[in-house]
Scaffold this motif. Structure first.
Motif, PDB file in Angstrom:
ATOM      1  N   ALA A 142      49.878  -3.482   6.010  1.00 20.10           N
ATOM      2  CA  ALA A 142      50.178  -2.263   5.250  1.00 20.10           C
ATOM      3  C   ALA A 142      50.597  -1.120   6.160  1.00 20.10           C
ATOM      4  CB  ALA A 142      48.957  -1.869   4.419  1.00 20.10           C
ATOM      5  N   ARG A 143      50.005  -1.050   7.329  1.00 19.34           N
ATOM      6  CA  ARG A 143      50.325   0.036   8.260  1.00 19.34           C
ATOM      7  C   ARG A 143      51.810   0.033   8.633  1.00 19.34           C
ATOM      8  NH1 ARG A 143      46.809   1.045  13.775  1.00 19.34           N
ATOM      9  NH2 ARG A 143      48.105   2.666  14.725  1.00 19.34           N
ATOM     10  N   GLU A 150      58.078   5.064   4.148  1.00 12.70           N
ATOM     11  CA  GLU A 150      58.230   6.502   4.371  1.00 12.70           C
ATOM     12  C   GLU A 150      59.630   6.846   4.878  1.00 12.70           C
ATOM     13  OE1 GLU A 150      55.064   7.495   7.008  1.00 12.70           O
ATOM     14  OE2 GLU A 150      53.589   7.728   5.393  1.00 12.70           O
ATOM     15  N   ALA A 151      60.222   5.937   5.622  1.00  9.20           N
ATOM     16  CA  ALA A 151      61.568   6.174   6.138  1.00  9.20           C
ATOM     17  C   ALA A 151      62.644   5.756   5.140  1.00  9.20           C
ATOM     18  CB  ALA A 151      61.762   5.412   7.445  1.00  9.20           C
ATOM     19  N   GLY A 152      62.249   5.083   4.057  1.00  9.06           N
ATOM     20  CA  GLY A 152      63.228   4.564   3.111  1.00  9.06           C
ATOM     21  C   GLY A 152      64.139   3.534   3.743  1.00  9.06           C
ATOM     22  N   ALA A 153      63.570   2.739   4.664  1.00 10.31           N
ATOM     23  CA  ALA A 153      64.365   1.786   5.451  1.00 10.31           C
ATOM     24  C   ALA A 153      63.941   0.359   5.133  1.00 10.31           C
ATOM     25  CB  ALA A 153      64.188   2.066   6.938  1.00 10.31           C
ATOM     26  N   LYS A 154      64.851  -0.564   5.451  1.00  7.79           N
ATOM     27  CA  LYS A 154      64.561  -1.988   5.311  1.00  7.79           C
ATOM     28  C   LYS A 154      64.265  -2.647   6.648  1.00  7.79           C
ATOM     29  CE  LYS A 154      67.377  -2.667   1.149  1.00  7.79           C
ATOM     30  NZ  LYS A 154      68.526  -3.414   0.560  1.00  7.79           N
ATOM     31  N   VAL A 155      64.649  -1.983   7.742  1.00  4.71           N
ATOM     32  CA  VAL A 155      64.484  -2.524   9.088  1.00  4.71           C
ATOM     33  C   VAL A 155      63.972  -1.411   9.988  1.00  4.71           C
ATOM     34  CG1 VAL A 155      65.663  -3.576  11.060  1.00  4.71           C
ATOM     35  CG2 VAL A 155      66.336  -4.206   8.751  1.00  4.71           C
ATOM     36  N   ARG A 163      55.616   4.622  16.182  1.00  4.81           N
ATOM     37  CA  ARG A 163      54.673   5.424  15.394  1.00  4.81           C
ATOM     38  C   ARG A 163      53.522   4.580  14.856  1.00  4.81           C
ATOM     39  NH1 ARG A 163      59.478   7.777  13.311  1.00  4.81           N
ATOM     40  NH2 ARG A 163      59.238   6.794  11.263  1.00  4.81           N
ATOM     41  N   ALA A 164      53.740   3.270  14.722  1.00  2.00           N
ATOM     42  CA  ALA A 164      52.705   2.402  14.162  1.00  2.00           C
ATOM     43  C   ALA A 164      51.967   1.612  15.219  1.00  2.00           C
ATOM     44  CB  ALA A 164      53.334   1.450  13.152  1.00  2.00           C
ATOM     45  N   VAL A 165      52.677   1.195  16.271  1.00  2.00           N
ATOM     46  CA  VAL A 165      52.056   0.361  17.314  1.00  2.00           C
ATOM     47  C   VAL A 165      52.807   0.609  18.616  1.00  2.00           C
ATOM     48  CG1 VAL A 165      53.474  -1.591  16.540  1.00  2.00           C
ATOM     49  CG2 VAL A 165      51.495  -2.003  17.987  1.00  2.00           C
ATOM     50  N   ARG A 166      52.111   1.028  19.635  1.00  4.51           N
ATOM     51  CA  ARG A 166      52.771   1.448  20.867  1.00  4.51           C
ATOM     52  C   ARG A 166      53.291   0.275  21.683  1.00  4.51           C
ATOM     53  NH1 ARG A 166      52.958   6.273  22.914  1.00  4.51           N
ATOM     54  NH2 ARG A 166      53.108   5.402  25.026  1.00  4.51           N
ATOM     55  N   ASN A 167      52.521  -0.802  21.745  1.00  2.00           N
ATOM     56  CA  ASN A 167      52.877  -1.912  22.630  1.00  2.00           C
ATOM     57  C   ASN A 167      53.054  -3.195  21.834  1.00  2.00           C
ATOM     58  OD1 ASN A 167      52.515  -0.328  25.085  1.00  2.00           O
ATOM     59  ND2 ASN A 167      50.321  -0.420  24.616  1.00  2.00           N
TER      60      ASN A 167
END
Length: 276
Positions: A142-143, A150-155, A163-167
């Motif tokens: 879900a994250r 939020e970005a309205g994106a598919k990719v 923003r969700a996972v640094r590495n």
């Protein structure tokens, strides 16, 4: 892996063009824009393993060190401390560093090019993997899905992923919400437009959260997400000639003198198709 019972085996150029555009009509936007990405392989037996997996040895433990040293020893022009690791992974993959990324394209004709570019493999069937990238990303934690929504994106882009996972190594341990299954997942992200090669190839990358898993093994558990289109060896020369006339060649896809030389070498090679 040879031919599978559920493979789509085409017998003509026209059938190939039809099959790569199956399921492309989207009534909600009234456009023919398939949610598929494509990967072309010159030999049907090739697995969907990454360059990192092909490295062998304790490659999961080497992944971090490969990127660390790539950033450390990169030329001054490429050093940018402000860029995320995801940006660096895209640069590294683009320049041939072993990574867990796999190259894909939005263009079925670019995939056809890579099926037919190597004349030394015209004695074997080629294959195009077609993967439904929008439905694939519905299996994300879900994250990560929230970032896309939020970005309205598919990719994803590199910036969105950061923003969700640094590495990249943190994908496997990404926190899950209550009720979410702890299973490996696959995501797609578009690289920055580093040069004309990435732009002209209409490229993007897939990434599995489990660095040890092959993508074709993951796909076996998700049969609704993919299909394979087999280009028989007997059809390769015709496909190649028609791609060349359509200007889908190394001159465009690998801009520069290297690509020009590759195109010319094939362009002036004698045909191996039987005379009519």
């Amino acid at each position: 892996m040879g031919r599978r019972p559920d493979d789509i085996v085409v017998s003509s150029w026209m059938e190939l063009c039809e099959r790569v555009y199956d399921h492309s009509w989207q009534p909600d936007i009234r456009h023919f824009r398939a949610n598929y990405v494509f990967r072309g392989l010159s030999d049907i037996s090739y697995p969907l393993n990454t360059s990192l997996q092909r490295l062998g040895g304790p490659y999961p433990q080497l992944e971090y060190h490969l990127l660390r040293n790539f950033k450390k020893y990169g030329t001054a022009d490429n050093r940018d401390a402000t860029q995320s690791d995801w940006w660096w992974w895209a640069v590294a993959q683009h320049h041939g560093l072993p990574t867990r990324l796999l190259d894909w394209t939005y263009s079925p004709f670019v995939a056809m090019h890579f099926v037919t570019a190597n004349m030394q493999q015209y004695d074997r069937d080629g294959v195009i993997w077609a993967m439904e990238f929008v439905k694939t990303q519905q299996h994300l934690p879900a994250r990560l899905r929230t970032v896309l929504e939020e970005a309205g994106a598919k990719v994803f882009t590199a910036g969105m992923l950061e923003r969700a996972v640094r590495n990249i190594g943190d994908l496997a341990s990404l926190p899950r919400e209550a009720g979410e299954e702890e299973r490996p997942y696959c995501l797609f992200f578009e690289p920055p437009s580093l040069d004309a090669r990435i732009v002209n190839q209409f490229a993007l990358f897939s990434v599995l959260s489990d660095v040890t898993m092959r993508l074709d093994d993951w796909l076996l558990n998700h049969p609704q997400l993919w299909r394979r289109i087999v280009i028989p060896k007997e059809l390769k020369w015709e496909v190649r000639d028609k791609l060349d006339q359509a200007n889908i060649t190394e001159r465009i896809l690998l801009p520069g003198l290297d690509g020009l030389a590759m195109w010319l070498a094939r362009h002036y090679s004698p045909s191996r198709t039987p005379a009519e």
